[in-house]
Design an enzyme around this catalytic site. Sequence first.
Site, PDB file in Angstrom:
ATOM      1  CB  CYS A 103      11.462 -49.018  36.631  1.00 55.27           C
ATOM      2  SG  CYS A 103      11.228 -50.781  36.841  1.00 55.27           S
ATOM      3  CB  CYS A 109      14.222 -51.551  37.376  1.00 53.60           C
ATOM      4  SG  CYS A 109      12.877 -51.698  36.229  1.00 53.60           S
ATOM      5  CG  ASP A 110      16.114 -48.322  38.910  1.00 45.73           C
ATOM      6  OD1 ASP A 110      16.824 -49.238  38.470  1.00 45.73           O
ATOM      7  OD2 ASP A 110      15.663 -47.406  38.202  1.00 45.73           O
TER       8      ASP A 110
END
Length: 301
Positions: free
Chosen positions: A131, A134-135
């Site tokens: 992701c 997200c990261d």
Amino acid sequence: MTDIIIIGAGTAGLSATIYARRAGREALILEALSYGGQIVNTPEVENYPGIKHISGFDFATGLYEQATELGAKIVFAKATGITVNPDGSKTVHTASEDYNCKAVIIATGAKNRPLGLDREEELTGSGVSYCATCDGAFYKKQPVAVNGGGNTAVEDAAFLANYCSKVYVIHRRDSFRADEAEVAKLKAKDNVEFVLNSTITRLIGEDELEGVEVTDKISGESKILEVSGLFVAIGQMPDNNSFSSVVKLDEKGYITAGEDCLTETEGIFTAGDCRTKSVRQLTTAAADGAVAALAASAYCG
Ligand code: NAP
């Protein structure tokens, strides 16, 4: 006894919920993780008709608010199976509770496909991610790689190129499955390097990822790319095994259904990426949600 239980709060499930509520039906959503489904991880959505530009998170939040403001209930629990009762009603099971309803819509979407490499699981969260939204921020000013040639990989790479020092796009072919417009945008970025006809053959690093070994499928030669992050975007797999006693699954595990979203079992419908279909897009997930909800509402009588 609820009218309709919707399994999954992604685009298909939430669209189904909106249509079920507007048809005057009680709707209960069962969601295993958090609302939004796969689109939450898409940085920019630019192909949903009528919305020129929106982040996946904002899109999902809008859908969720629309569904819950219409009075749908949501329970965060994984559906572990469905029983068809002698009177035709259904019971949807979770680890802690059973829920009864007249009709079920299975909209479980799909989950990320892993590369299947040694130590992939161990390094997930320590350099390996599925992701970018997200990261990605953990890798500011660092070199990263994205693996895949679909829309997710190409959009993730464009997003990461905005703040990573270098982005390698590793793809097993020399042409992309992603929309041409998105590939063209990515090619215009000067910190993006394409590593084509290549696959990742080894993850390097002890506690943290330090690099990936890529092997050229044509020459057979391998090289090491020094990267701190690897974003795996090689597609999805369905997660429908819990329902195989009540719906038919194809050889890849997708629920067999046509554009009418009907399954083998009366009163069980399916919508979105979890069913057999050739185009898996936000628009087709939303369309399925509407079709399945209207069919389920009619079934409820
Ligand atoms: P996808 O379209 O299925 O693409 C997966 C990519 O990974 C393909 O390029 C495939 O290569 C490659 N791949 C598959 N298995 C592999 C393996 N074992 N090793 C190496 N490479 C592998 O998946 P996606 O990009 O996640 O997209 C899924 C769906 O969501 C698509 O319909 C996509 O259009 C849609 N989507 C839409 C948006 C948007 O509209 N904004 C954003 C994201 C995704 P090959 O090409 O060689 O098969």
